[in-house]
Design a protein around this motif. Structure first.
Motif, PDB file in Angstrom:
ATOM      1  N   PRO A 162       0.792  -1.228   0.000  1.00 18.98           N
ATOM      2  CA  PRO A 162       0.000   0.000   0.000  1.00 18.98           C
ATOM      3  C   PRO A 162       0.826   1.281   0.000  1.00 18.98           C
ATOM      4  CG  PRO A 162      -0.932  -1.594   1.522  1.00 18.98           C
ATOM      5  CD  PRO A 162       0.370  -2.166   1.055  1.00 18.98           C
ATOM      6  N   ARG A 163       2.065   1.208   0.487  1.00 17.45           N
ATOM      7  CA  ARG A 163       2.905   2.403   0.556  1.00 17.45           C
ATOM      8  C   ARG A 163       3.213   2.982  -0.822  1.00 17.45           C
ATOM      9  NH1 ARG A 163       7.131   0.300   5.221  1.00 17.45           N
ATOM     10  NH2 ARG A 163       5.820   0.825   7.022  1.00 17.45           N
ATOM     11  N   VAL A 164       2.994   2.181  -1.863  1.00 16.60           N
ATOM     12  CA  VAL A 164       3.242   2.683  -3.215  1.00 16.60           C
ATOM     13  C   VAL A 164       2.352   3.884  -3.507  1.00 16.60           C
ATOM     14  CG1 VAL A 164       1.524   1.231  -4.410  1.00 16.60           C
ATOM     15  CG2 VAL A 164       3.581   1.951  -5.613  1.00 16.60           C
ATOM     16  N   MET A 165       1.214   3.966  -2.812  1.00 23.09           N
ATOM     17  CA  MET A 165       0.281   5.070  -3.044  1.00 23.09           C
ATOM     18  C   MET A 165       0.807   6.390  -2.476  1.00 23.09           C
ATOM     19  SD  MET A 165      -1.694   3.354  -4.827  1.00 23.09           S
ATOM     20  CE  MET A 165      -2.697   4.748  -5.307  1.00 23.09           C
ATOM     21  N   GLN A 166       1.739   6.320  -1.526  1.00 20.68           N
ATOM     22  CA  GLN A 166       2.356   7.553  -1.027  1.00 20.68           C
ATOM     23  C   GLN A 166       3.136   8.228  -2.145  1.00 20.68           C
ATOM     24  OE1 GLN A 166       4.713   6.510   2.408  1.00 20.68           O
ATOM     25  NE2 GLN A 166       2.948   5.839   3.607  1.00 20.68           N
ATOM     26  N   HIS A 167       3.907   7.437  -2.875  1.00 21.32           N
ATOM     27  CA  HIS A 167       4.648   7.969  -4.025  1.00 21.32           C
ATOM     28  C   HIS A 167       3.685   8.454  -5.095  1.00 21.32           C
ATOM     29  CE1 HIS A 167       7.507   8.339  -7.291  1.00 21.32           C
ATOM     30  NE2 HIS A 167       6.795   7.477  -8.004  1.00 21.32           N
ATOM     31  N   CYS A 168       2.634   7.683  -5.315  1.00 13.04           N
ATOM     32  CA  CYS A 168       1.621   8.037  -6.314  1.00 13.04           C
ATOM     33  C   CYS A 168       1.042   9.414  -6.036  1.00 13.04           C
ATOM     34  CB  CYS A 168       0.521   6.977  -6.311  1.00 13.04           C
ATOM     35  SG  CYS A 168      -0.906   7.364  -7.359  1.00 13.04           S
ATOM     36  N   PHE A 169       0.669   9.669  -4.793  1.00 15.16           N
ATOM     37  CA  PHE A 169       0.025  10.943  -4.483  1.00 15.16           C
ATOM     38  C   PHE A 169       1.004  12.094  -4.350  1.00 15.16           C
ATOM     39  CE2 PHE A 169      -3.744   8.431  -3.953  1.00 15.16           C
ATOM     40  CZ  PHE A 169      -4.746   9.305  -4.360  1.00 15.16           C
TER      41      PHE A 169
END
Length: 240
Positions: A162-169
């Motif tokens: 789920p941490r991939v979404m930190q980079h995404c945002f």
């Protein structure tokens, strides 16, 4: 308790309420976001599952292929992932809001494409393909426990966290310029779109896994004007 005095209705708390402001993702914004994170990107499917299914972040990254019924066009939300002690692990859904939701044809076709691609990747990588497992502590790992078939994985079988979404945002905020949006904005937008289209409020509550109907009703604050217009149209057409 006889000596306890209740605060006056006009009293202002010393600590401001930390209720986060909700934001809607426009169709134009979503188009730009998916243009930046297209099909095949590790963030593409998680973005769509929030936008078109209203899933929470932890629910999105807990989905296995066994949770999807392609024939009935349904998705079984029965767990979420959380992080603790250097491991991602399965736990109950928030408020134990297990549910089965209908999925639209677009999402269904995207999921079919992902499943087909994963089968091809598995053949291509052969013995080097990573098999994910869950142990007796419900931890996701590559060594011990029963094999699981997660939807959000990379081409070599490793888990997309789920941490991939930190980079995404970060990219959404600073590259695309949509600084107020976050992952929950997609879920909130999904709710708003359903309510604006006239979906049954109780059905929306069940779809989102809201514990109380009041939580779902709170979304009406973003569609008040539109709802008023529809109410007026009903009055004009059906009441003499």
């Amino acid at each position: 308790m006889a000596a306890v005095r209740l605060p006056l209705p006009r009293a202002i708390p010393n600590t401001p309420t930390r209720k986060k402001e909700k934001h809607i993702v426009t169709k134009e914004q979503m188009g730009k976001i998916l243009e930046r994170f297209p099909f095949g990107h590790s963030c593409y499917l998680p973005l769509l599952l929030a936008y078109r299914c209203g899933l929470r972040l932890g629910e999105t990254f807990a989905i296995t292929w066994e949770d999807i019924n392609f024939e009935d066009k349904t998705l079984n939300i029965n767990k979420q992932v959380q992080y603790n002690d250097k491991h991602w692990y399965f736990t109950d859904t928030k408020y134990k809001s297990d549910r089965v939701i209908d999925i639209d044809d677009f999402i269904l076709n995207i999921l079919k494409k992902y499943k087909t691609q994963q089968l091809k990747d598995k053949i291509y990588y052969g013995e080097h393909y990573t098999k994910l497992r869950v142990n007796d502590k419900k931890q996701i790992n590559e060594i011990e426990g029963s094999e699981i078939h997660l939807v959000n994985i990379r081409e070599n079988g490793t888990y997309i966290q789920p941490r991939v979404m930190q980079h995404c945002f970060r990219i959404i905020h600073y590259k695309l310029g949509y600084e107020k949006l976050d992952y929950h904005s997609l879920r909130h937008t999904h709710t708003t779109m359903l309510l604006s289209a006239g979906a049954n409020i109780k059905a929306v509550q069940e779809r989102l896994g809201h514990k109380k109907l009041d939580i779902t009703l709170d979304v009406y604050t973003h569609v008040t004007d539109e709802m008023r217009k529809k109410t007026l149209e009903i009055l004009n057409k059906n009441i003499n």
